[in-house]
Write a protein that holds these residues in place. Structure first.
Motif: not given
Ligand code: FES
Length: 156
Positions: A142-156
């Motif tokens: 999960x830490x990896x998944x959440x990190x990826x999701x954060x990246x998506x939000x920040x670069x949206x």
């Protein structure tokens, strides 16, 4: 409430209380959640008190009363997923996004909810992230998944 909401109400017969659940479902599909205003409007349309509507709606775990985050995570805690460790998945998600299930983070980025069964019991624990299923989920992923999701939000 806007015209779209009025259009939903008008599809149903005024005062026909049996339509409560389908009405709430349709409103939630449209708004993403059941706002206080929606509950009040439905109440006056059907002649039901808001207390009664909240009471009935909270009985079904599919209704939400606060807006979802940009990323909405549903975690299955049905029997099969539970046996396969869904509780540790739930705990880890809450820890990573820093919010309890049923709530949305202050910045509106994440929300998480617990659901009873997603129909993928042999592949559990199962989670759903904005409509995408993840199977055999382990807390350690999960830490990896959440990190990826954060990246998506920040670069949206
Ligand atoms: S119990 Fe989790 S998908 Fe059925």
């Amino acid at each position: 409430m806007g015209t779209e909401f009025d259009l939903i109400l008008k599809k149903y017969k005024q005062g026909k209380r049996e339509d409560l659940i389908p009405m709430l479902q349709e409103i939630q599909e449209q708004l993403g959640y059941l706002s206080e205003e929606a509950i009040v409007n439905v109440g006056s349309y059907l002649g039901l008190s808001t207390t009664k509507i909240y009471g009935l709606a909270t009985f079904y775990d599919r209704f939400r009363f606060i807006p979802s985050g940009r990323i909405h995570i549903s975690v299955c805690n049905g029997t099969s997923c539970y046996i396969n460790g869904s509780q540790s998945v739930i705990n880890k998600i809450s820890e990573e996004i820093n919010v309890q299930p049923g709530l949305t983070t202050r910045d509106g980025n994440f929300s998480c909810e617990i659901v009873s069964c997603m129909g993928g019991c042999h592949n559990g624990p199962v989670i759903n992230v904005n409509g995408e299923y993840h199977t055999f989920v382990k807390a350690s992923q999960l830490p990896e998944l959440i990190k990826k999701l954060m990246y998506i939000i920040e670069n949206d």
